[in-house]
Design a protein around this motif. Structure first.
Motif, PDB file in Angstrom:
ATOM      1  N   LYS A  64       0.723  -0.826  -0.063  1.00 19.84           N
ATOM      2  CA  LYS A  64      -0.339   0.184   0.031  1.00 19.84           C
ATOM      3  C   LYS A  64       1.118   1.021  -0.206  1.00 19.84           C
ATOM      4  O   LYS A  64       2.023   1.274   0.554  1.00 19.84           O
ATOM      5  CB  LYS A  64      -1.100  -0.215   0.888  1.00 19.84           C
ATOM      6  CG  LYS A  64      -1.696   0.908   1.259  1.00 19.84           C
ATOM      7  CD  LYS A  64      -2.878   0.927   2.783  1.00 19.84           C
ATOM      8  CE  LYS A  64      -3.811   1.938   3.167  1.00 19.84           C
ATOM      9  NZ  LYS A  64      -4.432   2.164   3.878  1.00 19.84           N
ATOM     10  N   ILE A  65       0.426   2.217  -0.567  1.00 17.61           N
ATOM     11  CA  ILE A  65       0.874   3.490  -0.947  1.00 17.61           C
ATOM     12  C   ILE A  65      -0.060   4.998  -0.449  1.00 17.61           C
ATOM     13  O   ILE A  65      -1.168   4.358  -1.037  1.00 17.61           O
ATOM     14  CB  ILE A  65       1.609   4.013  -1.313  1.00 17.61           C
ATOM     15  CG1 ILE A  65       2.445   3.324  -2.231  1.00 17.61           C
ATOM     16  CG2 ILE A  65       2.164   5.492  -2.090  1.00 17.61           C
ATOM     17  CD1 ILE A  65       3.104   3.716  -4.182  1.00 17.61           C
ATOM     18  N   LEU A  69      -0.116  13.902   2.609  1.00 15.64           N
ATOM     19  CA  LEU A  69       0.003  15.511   2.513  1.00 15.64           C
ATOM     20  C   LEU A  69       0.689  16.252   1.500  1.00 15.64           C
ATOM     21  O   LEU A  69       2.014  15.125   1.444  1.00 15.64           O
ATOM     22  CB  LEU A  69      -0.050  16.319   4.060  1.00 15.64           C
ATOM     23  CG  LEU A  69       0.543  17.814   4.075  1.00 15.64           C
ATOM     24  CD1 LEU A  69      -0.870  18.247   4.130  1.00 15.64           C
ATOM     25  CD2 LEU A  69       1.276  17.958   5.543  1.00 15.64           C
ATOM     26  N   GLN A  70      -0.067  17.257   1.120  1.00 13.28           N
ATOM     27  CA  GLN A  70       0.932  17.233  -0.485  1.00 13.28           C
ATOM     28  C   GLN A  70       0.962  18.439  -0.457  1.00 13.28           C
ATOM     29  O   GLN A  70       0.047  19.941  -0.192  1.00 13.28           O
ATOM     30  CB  GLN A  70       1.024  16.569  -1.468  1.00 13.28           C
ATOM     31  CG  GLN A  70       1.514  17.286  -2.715  1.00 13.28           C
ATOM     32  CD  GLN A  70       1.129  16.550  -3.749  1.00 13.28           C
ATOM     33  OE1 GLN A  70       0.492  15.238  -4.032  1.00 13.28           O
ATOM     34  NE2 GLN A  70       1.620  16.879  -4.980  1.00 13.28           N
ATOM     35  N   ILE A  75       6.281  16.211   0.382  1.00 16.04           N
ATOM     36  CA  ILE A  75       4.918  14.826   0.181  1.00 16.04           C
ATOM     37  C   ILE A  75       4.719  14.446   1.319  1.00 16.04           C
ATOM     38  O   ILE A  75       6.589  13.296   1.555  1.00 16.04           O
ATOM     39  CB  ILE A  75       4.716  14.239  -0.914  1.00 16.04           C
ATOM     40  CG1 ILE A  75       4.675  14.779  -2.457  1.00 16.04           C
ATOM     41  CG2 ILE A  75       3.742  13.098  -0.778  1.00 16.04           C
ATOM     42  CD1 ILE A  75       4.666  14.209  -3.653  1.00 16.04           C
ATOM     43  N   VAL A  76       4.094  14.047   2.119  1.00 19.51           N
ATOM     44  CA  VAL A  76       4.054  13.109   4.143  1.00 19.51           C
ATOM     45  C   VAL A  76       3.252  11.685   3.233  1.00 19.51           C
ATOM     46  O   VAL A  76       2.395  11.719   2.925  1.00 19.51           O
ATOM     47  CB  VAL A  76       3.411  13.956   4.529  1.00 19.51           C
ATOM     48  CG1 VAL A  76       3.391  12.992   5.844  1.00 19.51           C
ATOM     49  CG2 VAL A  76       4.534  14.884   5.053  1.00 19.51           C
ATOM     50  N   TRP A  77       4.362  10.646   3.178  1.00 22.21           N
ATOM     51  CA  TRP A  77       3.546   9.205   2.659  1.00 22.21           C
ATOM     52  C   TRP A  77       3.741   8.023   3.193  1.00 22.21           C
ATOM     53  O   TRP A  77       4.706   8.148   4.365  1.00 22.21           O
ATOM     54  CB  TRP A  77       3.534   9.008   1.059  1.00 22.21           C
ATOM     55  CG  TRP A  77       4.735   9.201   0.607  1.00 22.21           C
ATOM     56  CD1 TRP A  77       6.077  10.211   0.790  1.00 22.21           C
ATOM     57  CD2 TRP A  77       5.414   8.212   0.398  1.00 22.21           C
ATOM     58  NE1 TRP A  77       7.184   9.705   0.590  1.00 22.21           N
ATOM     59  CE2 TRP A  77       6.725   8.848  -0.635  1.00 22.21           C
ATOM     60  CE3 TRP A  77       5.652   7.374   0.333  1.00 22.21           C
ATOM     61  CZ2 TRP A  77       8.518   7.812  -0.690  1.00 22.21           C
ATOM     62  CZ3 TRP A  77       6.229   5.950  -0.846  1.00 22.21           C
ATOM     63  CH2 TRP A  77       7.629   6.156  -0.308  1.00 22.21           C
ATOM     64  N   LYS A  78       2.809   7.351   3.247  1.00 18.50           N
ATOM     65  CA  LYS A  78       2.920   6.126   4.152  1.00 18.50           C
ATOM     66  C   LYS A  78       3.589   4.953   3.181  1.00 18.50           C
ATOM     67  O   LYS A  78       3.043   4.929   2.238  1.00 18.50           O
ATOM     68  CB  LYS A  78       1.866   6.278   4.937  1.00 18.50           C
ATOM     69  CG  LYS A  78       2.302   4.630   6.174  1.00 18.50           C
ATOM     70  CD  LYS A  78       1.014   4.393   7.069  1.00 18.50           C
ATOM     71  CE  LYS A  78       0.598   3.478   7.651  1.00 18.50           C
ATOM     72  NZ  LYS A  78      -0.167   3.369   8.796  1.00 18.50           N
ATOM     73  N   ARG A  79       4.313   4.032   3.364  1.00 17.03           N
ATOM     74  CA  ARG A  79       4.101   2.982   2.493  1.00 17.03           C
ATOM     75  C   ARG A  79       4.244   1.664   3.515  1.00 17.03           C
ATOM     76  O   ARG A  79       5.168   1.294   3.873  1.00 17.03           O
ATOM     77  CB  ARG A  79       5.658   2.890   1.405  1.00 17.03           C
ATOM     78  CG  ARG A  79       6.755   2.572   2.929  1.00 17.03           C
ATOM     79  CD  ARG A  79       7.739   2.865   1.250  1.00 17.03           C
ATOM     80  NE  ARG A  79       9.126   2.618   1.535  1.00 17.03           N
ATOM     81  CZ  ARG A  79      10.163   3.442   0.840  1.00 17.03           C
ATOM     82  NH1 ARG A  79       9.427   4.193   0.035  1.00 17.03           N
ATOM     83  NH2 ARG A  79      11.425   3.285   1.922  1.00 17.03           N
ATOM     84  N   GLU A 103       6.559   2.265   6.431  1.00 22.87           N
ATOM     85  CA  GLU A 103       7.544   3.397   6.773  1.00 22.87           C
ATOM     86  C   GLU A 103       6.853   4.451   6.440  1.00 22.87           C
ATOM     87  O   GLU A 103       6.037   4.635   5.737  1.00 22.87           O
ATOM     88  CB  GLU A 103       8.427   2.689   4.965  1.00 22.87           C
ATOM     89  CG  GLU A 103       9.502   1.622   5.742  1.00 22.87           C
ATOM     90  CD  GLU A 103      10.481   1.212   5.023  1.00 22.87           C
ATOM     91  OE1 GLU A 103      11.375   0.648   5.251  1.00 22.87           O
ATOM     92  OE2 GLU A 103      10.274   1.553   3.860  1.00 22.87           O
ATOM     93  N   MET A 104       7.206   5.939   6.984  1.00 28.89           N
ATOM     94  CA  MET A 104       6.160   6.917   6.809  1.00 28.89           C
ATOM     95  C   MET A 104       7.474   7.820   6.782  1.00 28.89           C
ATOM     96  O   MET A 104       8.891   7.579   6.790  1.00 28.89           O
ATOM     97  CB  MET A 104       6.349   7.770   8.333  1.00 28.89           C
ATOM     98  CG  MET A 104       5.116   9.064   8.718  1.00 28.89           C
ATOM     99  SD  MET A 104       3.856   9.178   7.582  1.00 28.89           S
ATOM    100  CE  MET A 104       2.896   8.470   8.873  1.00 28.89           C
ATOM    101  N   ILE A 105       7.367   8.553   5.378  1.00 31.33           N
ATOM    102  CA  ILE A 105       8.140   9.107   5.094  1.00 31.33           C
ATOM    103  C   ILE A 105       7.581  10.475   4.570  1.00 31.33           C
ATOM    104  O   ILE A 105       6.674  10.792   4.179  1.00 31.33           O
ATOM    105  CB  ILE A 105       8.324   8.138   3.081  1.00 31.33           C
ATOM    106  CG1 ILE A 105       8.875   7.033   3.578  1.00 31.33           C
ATOM    107  CG2 ILE A 105       9.604   9.636   2.362  1.00 31.33           C
ATOM    108  CD1 ILE A 105       8.461   5.849   3.343  1.00 31.33           C
ATOM    109  N   VAL A 106       8.826  11.443   4.749  1.00 28.73           N
ATOM    110  CA  VAL A 106       8.675  12.467   3.754  1.00 28.73           C
ATOM    111  C   VAL A 106       9.551  12.971   2.544  1.00 28.73           C
ATOM    112  O   VAL A 106      10.775  13.253   3.642  1.00 28.73           O
ATOM    113  CB  VAL A 106       8.613  14.120   5.306  1.00 28.73           C
ATOM    114  CG1 VAL A 106       8.700  15.309   4.377  1.00 28.73           C
ATOM    115  CG2 VAL A 106       7.975  13.799   6.588  1.00 28.73           C
TER     116      VAL A 106
END
Length: 132
Positions: A64-65, A69-70, A75-79, A103-106
């Motif tokens: 899942k992706i 927030l963008q 972009i703040v996203w989670k994979r 994993e939470m990524i900015v």
């Protein structure tokens, strides 16, 4: 291509297709990733991350992706990733055990490329937790 699409494409290339040739098209040569332990820089760390995951796991998949927030720059996203542990010399890791982690990524973009990222991963927690 929109920044969300860039993230989806390059993640698919690195995980599903195990191809690193597209890294320079999506990441700045000045790329830096910040983790809880250390900062890493350059394209080589991205290729190493992909290679290490594929060496450690079979059936590696992006489950899942989720874009949270963008802005124009961030972009703040989670994979969510999943894979089965491959046989190794480590007797504490059961081959074939399915591991799933978030994993939470900015991601910060500059001139259309990812220049900097902050990554918080639950990988080690998922790896050392007792299977149910």
């Amino acid at each position: 291509m929109e920044n969300q699409n860039k993230i989806e494409f390059i993640l698919n290339e690195l995980i599903a297709n195990h191809k690193t040739s597209e890294i320079p098209k999506y990441f700045s040569k000045d790329y830096v990733v910040h983790t809880s332990k250390k900062d890493y820089s350059g394209h080589k760390i991205i290729g190493k991350w992909s290679k290490d995951l594929h060496n450690f796991f079979s059936d590696l998949k992006v489950v899942k992706i989720q874009f949270l927030l963008q802005t124009d720059e961030f972009i703040v996203w989670k994979r969510t990733l999943r894979g089965k542990i491959k046989p190794s010399k480590n007797k504490n890791l059961r081959p074939g055990r399915l591991i799933k982690w978030d994993e939470m990524i900015v991601s910060k973009f500059k001139n259309g490329l990812i220049i900097e990222e902050w990554n918080n991963s639950e990988f080690l927690g998922a790896l050392i937790s007792k299977p149910k």
